[in-house]
Write an enzyme that holds these catalytic residues in place. Structure first.
Site, mmCIF file in Angstrom:
data_model
loop_
_atom_site.group_PDB
_atom_site.id
_atom_site.type_symbol
_atom_site.label_atom_id
_atom_site.label_comp_id
_atom_site.label_asym_id
_atom_site.label_seq_id
_atom_site.Cartn_x
_atom_site.Cartn_y
_atom_site.Cartn_z
ATOM 1 N N CYS A 314 0.817 -1.226 0.000
ATOM 2 C CA CYS A 314 0.000 0.000 0.000
ATOM 3 C C CYS A 314 0.848 1.271 0.000
ATOM 4 O O CYS A 314 0.650 2.178 -0.815
ATOM 5 C CB CYS A 314 -0.990 -0.014 1.159
ATOM 6 S SG CYS A 314 -0.279 0.051 2.817
ATOM 7 N N HIS A 368 -2.700 1.269 7.015
ATOM 8 C CA HIS A 368 -3.032 1.175 5.583
ATOM 9 C C HIS A 368 -3.220 2.565 5.003
ATOM 10 O O HIS A 368 -3.672 3.497 5.681
ATOM 11 C CB HIS A 368 -4.309 0.351 5.385
ATOM 12 C CG HIS A 368 -4.604 0.042 3.945
ATOM 13 N ND1 HIS A 368 -3.800 -0.768 3.170
ATOM 14 C CD2 HIS A 368 -5.613 0.446 3.124
ATOM 15 C CE1 HIS A 368 -4.289 -0.865 1.958
ATOM 16 N NE2 HIS A 368 -5.394 -0.126 1.893
ATOM 17 N N HIS A 380 -5.720 1.809 -4.289
ATOM 18 C CA HIS A 380 -4.877 1.233 -3.247
ATOM 19 C C HIS A 380 -4.460 -0.178 -3.607
ATOM 20 O O HIS A 380 -5.021 -0.823 -4.502
ATOM 21 C CB HIS A 380 -5.581 1.264 -1.885
ATOM 22 C CG HIS A 380 -6.668 0.251 -1.713
ATOM 23 N ND1 HIS A 380 -6.937 -0.354 -0.498
ATOM 24 C CD2 HIS A 380 -7.579 -0.267 -2.591
ATOM 25 C CE1 HIS A 380 -7.960 -1.173 -0.630
ATOM 26 N NE2 HIS A 380 -8.365 -1.146 -1.880
#
Length: 413
Positions: A314, A368, A380
């Site tokens: 990510c 994240h 993402h």
């Protein structure tokens, strides 16, 4: 460990549950002496070190318990490491007698001498210094930045529930590896998994989200020796009343060439109400370039630790996309979270970064990140087994939105 003045410190983010374990597996006695993976000397961690070592494990037919614990590095030639004979029972660990709050993390390209460590311990404001071993190691096929620690003393630098868990530290001492929740959950290294590296059979005995920015695995120092990790090339420094920025500069003057220092849990010190002058944020062409770069990677696989151009995790996707626009952002999610001012989600614009706290072992940890695309959608790289995708924004466990400031992002250490 140098300890000039023990101090019980208040710890951030204590876990709400206790710790439990699966039954331990004994290591195979047929472990080979020749290395199959190459540990790599750490010029480790120019990144955020979040406080809190949260560990999450499970045990069948028992009530789950939780405590808390979490990441670049340069390579060195392969060295043959003689395997350590695995313990048949949890090794003894000294009882916890005091707690220490960590403030800075030091890493060097070679072992730090006792003289250098003594100089660090004598710097104004330093209360305690803990030695450690740091390297990037191939674990289960992944390049994982790893710490070798003395469980008897390192435990004092972790959150209270973790520090008090004798059973946890005995099992680490006995040869198990504790990995971060992100590596375990997103990176495909589940609890109880056993794998072989550098001639050693290692078992994932705990999720250990260390919060030391780039660190994703913890082992005992004997296990670190067997893996070929350099000895005494890292320090954890406790300095509760010192100005961390000033102490960091002082540390850099004491350390040998190539030494690096990261401030634990850095924060954006600019007031939220501050007026940001023109030029504080990326230009429209830069944002367009970053978004075009990111969208061009749709369908590319998520690979833990990957930074592109063919696979990403990510934060690796964020760093790579911004780099195509000539903007340097930090590597890990916690660093990216302080790369500019936070803004309300309702005010998010294309190119802003969105963050979540998905780590159940440490609910306060930002784990994240995604790039806001606009129209309620985000780009993402989700997790192992998934691919880069464009999806609707979700607000479950949402931590905040950040507008990247290139000048601020470049200074995050």
């Amino acid at each position: 460990m140098f300890d000039r003045r023990p101090r019980v410190s208040d710890l951030i983010r204590e876990a709400r549950q206790d710790l439990a374990y699966r039954p331990r597996l004994r290591y195979s006695r047929a472990a080979r002496l020749m290395r199959q993976a190459v540990p790599i000397l750490a010029v480790l961690l120019v990144g955020v070190l979040a406080i809190g070592l949260m560990i999450y494990t499970q045990m069948p037919e028992a009530d789950p318990e939780t405590v808390t614990m979490r990441r670049s590095v340069a390579t060195v030639p392969t060295q043959v490491a003689k395997p350590v004979q695995p313990a048949q029972a949890p090794a003894p660990v000294a009882p916890l007698t005091s707690m220490r709050k960590p403030h800075l993390f030091v890493v060097a390209p070679k072992p730090l001498s006792s003289a250098v460590v003594a100089k660090v311990a004598q710097l104004s404001g330093v209360r305690a210094v803990e030695r450690a071993d740091a390297a990037e190691v191939i674990l289960d096929g992944k390049r994982v930045q790893t710490l070798g620690v003395n469980p008897s003393t390192f435990r004092a630098y972790t959150p209270k529930p973790t520090a008090r868990s004798d059973r946890l530290w005995r099992n680490v001492s006995a040869g198990e590896v504790a990995v971060s929740f992100v590596l375990g959950n997103d990176g495909g290294m589940p609890l109880g998994k056993t794998f072989t590296t550098a001639g050693q059979n290692l078992r994932v005995g705990a999720y250990a989200t260390m919060g030391m920015g780039a660190i994703d695995a913890v082992v005992s120092r004997p296990t670190a020796r067997a893996l070929g990790i350099p000895e005494n090339n890292a320090l954890v420094v406790s300095a509760p009343k010192a100005d961390s920025a000033k102490l960091r500069r002082a540390l850099l003057r004491v350390l040998p060439k190539g030494g690096q220092v990261a401030v634990i849990n850095p924060v954006l010190t600019v007031s939220r109400s501050a007026n940001w002058p023109a030029g504080s944020f990326p230009t429209t062409p830069q944002i367009r370039t970053a978004l075009t770069a990111a969208i061009s990677k749709l369908g590319r696989p998520y690979v833990w630790g990957a930074e592109g151009p063919d696979s990403f995790d990510c934060s690796g996707l964020v760093q790579w996309a911004y780099a195509q626009a000539g903007i340097t952002v930090p590597r890990v999610t916690h660093q990216q979270f302080v790369s500019g001012p936070q803004i309300p989600l309702a005010q998010a614009q294309p190119g802003d970064l969105l963050f979540w706290r998905h780590d159940p072992t440490n609910p306060g940890y930002v784990s994240h990140v995604a790039i806001y695309w606009g129209d309620g959608k985000m780009l993402h790289a989700p997790r192992t087994g998934d691919v880069v995708k464009l999806v609707p924004v979700t607000t479950r466990n949402f931590a905040g939105a950040v507008r990247v400031s290139p000048a601020v992002a470049a200074r995050v250490r």
